[in-house]
Write a protein that holds these residues in place. Structure first.
Motif, PDB file in Angstrom:
ATOM      1  N   VAL A  35      30.164 -82.301  23.194  1.00  9.47           N
ATOM      2  CA  VAL A  35      30.119 -82.771  21.808  1.00  9.47           C
ATOM      3  C   VAL A  35      30.044 -84.290  21.755  1.00  9.47           C
ATOM      4  O   VAL A  35      29.304 -84.870  20.953  1.00  9.47           O
ATOM      5  CB  VAL A  35      31.356 -82.261  21.035  1.00  9.47           C
ATOM      6  CG1 VAL A  35      31.505 -82.984  19.701  1.00  9.47           C
ATOM      7  CG2 VAL A  35      31.251 -80.762  20.806  1.00  9.47           C
ATOM      8  N   ALA A  36      30.796 -84.959  22.630  1.00 11.95           N
ATOM      9  CA  ALA A  36      30.789 -86.425  22.660  1.00 11.95           C
ATOM     10  C   ALA A  36      29.384 -86.967  22.935  1.00 11.95           C
ATOM     11  O   ALA A  36      28.939 -87.936  22.299  1.00 11.95           O
ATOM     12  CB  ALA A  36      31.766 -86.932  23.717  1.00 11.95           C
ATOM     13  N   LEU A  37      28.678 -86.333  23.859  1.00 17.27           N
ATOM     14  CA  LEU A  37      27.318 -86.780  24.187  1.00 17.27           C
ATOM     15  C   LEU A  37      26.374 -86.637  22.995  1.00 17.27           C
ATOM     16  O   LEU A  37      25.532 -87.505  22.750  1.00 17.27           O
ATOM     17  CB  LEU A  37      26.782 -85.970  25.370  1.00 17.27           C
ATOM     18  CG  LEU A  37      27.330 -86.319  26.753  1.00 17.27           C
ATOM     19  CD1 LEU A  37      26.869 -85.288  27.780  1.00 17.27           C
ATOM     20  CD2 LEU A  37      26.855 -87.707  27.171  1.00 17.27           C
ATOM     21  N   VAL A  38      26.535 -85.539  22.254  1.00 17.37           N
ATOM     22  CA  VAL A  38      25.630 -85.250  21.155  1.00 17.37           C
ATOM     23  C   VAL A  38      25.785 -86.243  20.000  1.00 17.37           C
ATOM     24  O   VAL A  38      24.801 -86.703  19.414  1.00 17.37           O
ATOM     25  CB  VAL A  38      25.848 -83.804  20.650  1.00 17.37           C
ATOM     26  CG1 VAL A  38      25.115 -83.578  19.342  1.00 17.37           C
ATOM     27  CG2 VAL A  38      25.380 -82.804  21.699  1.00 17.37           C
ATOM     28  N   ILE A  39      27.043 -86.598  19.666  1.00 17.23           N
ATOM     29  CA  ILE A  39      27.274 -87.417  18.465  1.00 17.23           C
ATOM     30  C   ILE A  39      27.563 -88.881  18.776  1.00 17.23           C
ATOM     31  O   ILE A  39      27.807 -89.666  17.858  1.00 17.23           O
ATOM     32  CB  ILE A  39      28.403 -86.830  17.601  1.00 17.23           C
ATOM     33  CG1 ILE A  39      29.712 -86.766  18.388  1.00 17.23           C
ATOM     34  CG2 ILE A  39      28.020 -85.459  17.077  1.00 17.23           C
ATOM     35  CD1 ILE A  39      30.888 -86.285  17.562  1.00 17.23           C
ATOM     36  N   ALA A  40      27.531 -89.277  20.038  1.00 15.67           N
ATOM     37  CA  ALA A  40      27.795 -90.672  20.401  1.00 15.67           C
ATOM     38  C   ALA A  40      26.878 -91.665  19.673  1.00 15.67           C
ATOM     39  O   ALA A  40      27.345 -92.734  19.244  1.00 15.67           O
ATOM     40  CB  ALA A  40      27.679 -90.852  21.916  1.00 15.67           C
ATOM     41  N   TYR A  94      22.411 -84.745  13.906  1.00 15.55           N
ATOM     42  CA  TYR A  94      23.492 -84.798  14.892  1.00 15.55           C
ATOM     43  C   TYR A  94      24.523 -83.695  14.625  1.00 15.55           C
ATOM     44  O   TYR A  94      25.048 -83.087  15.565  1.00 15.55           O
ATOM     45  CB  TYR A  94      24.172 -86.172  14.855  1.00 15.55           C
ATOM     46  CG  TYR A  94      23.255 -87.314  15.210  1.00 15.55           C
ATOM     47  CD1 TYR A  94      22.931 -87.581  16.533  1.00 15.55           C
ATOM     48  CD2 TYR A  94      22.695 -88.117  14.218  1.00 15.55           C
ATOM     49  CE1 TYR A  94      22.077 -88.634  16.864  1.00 15.55           C
ATOM     50  CE2 TYR A  94      21.845 -89.168  14.536  1.00 15.55           C
ATOM     51  CZ  TYR A  94      21.540 -89.422  15.862  1.00 15.55           C
ATOM     52  OH  TYR A  94      20.695 -90.454  16.186  1.00 15.55           O
ATOM     53  N   ALA A  95      24.810 -83.455  13.350  1.00 10.94           N
ATOM     54  CA  ALA A  95      25.779 -82.411  12.992  1.00 10.94           C
ATOM     55  C   ALA A  95      25.273 -81.033  13.409  1.00 10.94           C
ATOM     56  O   ALA A  95      26.039 -80.205  13.929  1.00 10.94           O
ATOM     57  CB  ALA A  95      26.048 -82.443  11.487  1.00 10.94           C
TER      58      ALA A  95
END
Length: 498
Positions: free
Chosen positions: A81-86, A230-231
């Motif tokens: 999740v961190a990678l996706v929304i960074a 991103y969501a």
């Protein structure tokens, strides 16, 4: 014992049984200790302060304990999740970042209502094995940075931790081996004043409780267009990883989970995480395996206490937690990776027996996940390869037999079509008829086959049309009831042969 999991009775049983309750409490403590450095690392990966990951892990673990469909599974801030929304935090700031987390939770709720979780039944076993093996590799590789450029004493400490966890279960299983390893190594380091990296070196721990956080973003279409991609990515990645982890825990514990409820629970947990200033997340395979495999937890109590202990440790006992050597936690995660990997799947005896297509699907899943560090991409790639392999395999299941006889005084070509007919198997159906050489009367017997889709109807239309172009008449007979209905509804309306 029934394989169906009754969460409520399990919790009540644990509360009434001191031995089980002790196991659940200690499991929650071990998981909380393992969550702290992970949450801090993922916060840094997302480009936000460590408290966003820690608060997210607390809120999500506590809420999913009540809302989730898989008892004993751990949900918290994750690297995927961190990678996706960074990019959101980096390019638009923390308010847009939190708004993205909340919207992702809402999207997961919508997906849960729409029954997306039921699609899990279409994920083949070979993809599941690839998912597990890739996770084990990622868990192990995530420990490598903690083993490079560090004092040499880190290595014997890690080795000691592994030895403790291997030998401890042979002596007693009353206390989780990972907890014993963490405590003993911490005591040795503190008493001996050894200078090695600690949890405190990973980032600053928060000193206050999480508070309600309403992101200060304009409620406009422009804001939606910024955060929606991103969501959506976060919602898909988080849901897929959580449902795959739930399926894995089902197999490990020989129990059943409610996937739709888990999808809804993940969505609600992400919404709550965002509203309390958390970075969101999903199920964590490493900490879940610590909980159910290494510690033997089976109820929602361990999940709930993991979140509670996490908050207490970082807010109240932050100074104590900060001195825990990273070597101890690295040892725990290495043991988790070894236990998670499906070693049977890579034995030579297994590979020799397994169809090449199954092995290809498994390897593809592993390679894509390891390269991209994205479980969702790897699983999707594995499913696509499995679909292609399946389509190629069944494409040859349909067979056509031809014979020419006199029907009375009329020469007639009889064709018998056997097998399941759909887009793959009926693709070359039109090439198996002798249009020019057949007599004027042709009978196609479908009693040994079944029509599944419009592609097959179009192929049959094309066959009859080709015979018409040769001045011949082809009659289709012997269809079962379902095939007759589908063929009657679509025949002549698909443009085949035109």
């Amino acid at each position: 014992m029934t394989a169906v999991w009754h969460a409520r009775s399990s919790v009540l049983t644990a509360l009434r049984t001191p031995r089980i309750l002790t196991k659940e409490v200690l499991a929650g403590l071990v998981v909380a200790l393992a969550l702290i450095p992970e949450a801090i690392s993922f916060s840094i990966l997302a480009g936000v302060d460590p408290r966003y990951g820690l608060f997210s892990s607390f809120v999500m673990a506590v809420s999913i304990a009540f809302l989730g469909g898989r008892p004993a599974m751990i949900t918290a801030a994750t690297g995927a999740v961190a990678l996706v929304i960074a990019p959101v935090a980096r390019e638009h700031g923390i308010d847009y970042f939190i708004a993205t987390v909340i919207l992702a939770g809402v999207l997961q709720l919508v997906m849960g209502v729409l029954g997306v979780a039921r699609l899990m039944r279409f994920i083949p076993r070979s993809v599941m094995i690839g998912f597990v093996n890739a996770l084990a590799i990622l868990i192990f590789s995530a420990q490598i940075p903690h083993l490079l450029g560090v004092p040499w004493l880190v290595y014997p400490l890690v080795a000691a931790g592994i030895i403790i966890m291997v030998l401890m279960p042979r002596l007693t299983k009353a206390v989780p081996a990972p907890l014993v390893a963490i405590v003993l190594i911490t005591v040795v380091v503190v008493v001996s004043a050894i200078n090695v990296p600690t949890v405190g070196d990973e980032g600053e721990l928060p000193e206050s409780l999480p508070e309600l956080f309403i992101p200060n973003v304009p409620l406009t279409w422009e804001t939606f267009t910024i955060i929606a991609p991103y969501a959506l990515a976060m919602a898909l990645v988080g849901l897929l990883e959580s449902l795959m982890t739930a399926k894995l825990v089902d197999e490990v514990t020989d129990t059943h989970s409610r996937k739709t409820r888990e999808a809804l629970g993940q969505g609600a947990a992400n919404v709550l995480s965002g509203l309390f200033g958390g970075m969101g997340g999903c199920a964590m395979i490493g900490q879940t395996m610590i909980n159910v495999k290494a510690s033997g937890a089976r109820t929602r109590i361990s999940t709930f206490l993991a979140g509670v202990f996490l908050l207490v440790l970082v807010v109240v006992l932050g100074d104590v937690v900060a001195i825990i050597p990273m070597a101890a936690l690295v040892a725990v995660m290495i043991m988790v990776s070894v236990a998670t990997f499906d070693w049977h799947s890579v034995r030579w005896s297994t590979l020799k027996r397994m169809p090449k297509s199954e092995t290809t699907v498994m390897v593809t899943t592993v390679v894509i996940v390891v390269i991209t560090h994205n479980l969702a991409i790897g699983v999707i790639a594995g499913v696509v390869v499995a679909m292609i392999a399946f389509a190629r395999r069944v494409a040859h299941f349909a067979s056509v037999e031809r014979r020419v006889e006199l029907d009375g005084a009329v020469p007639t070509a009889y064709y018998r079509v056997d097998g399941e007919l759909f887009f793959a198997s009926s693709n070359d159906l039109t090439t198996q008829f002798e249009y020019a050489d057949d007599p004027d009367r042709v009978v196609i017997d479908m009693s040994g086959s079944h029509i599944w889709d419009a592609s097959t109807v179009a192929a049959l239309d094309s066959i009859t049309t080709k015979y018409e172009h040769h001045g011949k008449r082809a009659v289709i007979v012997g269809m079962n009831e379902a095939s007759t209905r589908l063929h009657g509804r679509l025949a002549g309306n698909l443009g085949a042969g035109r």
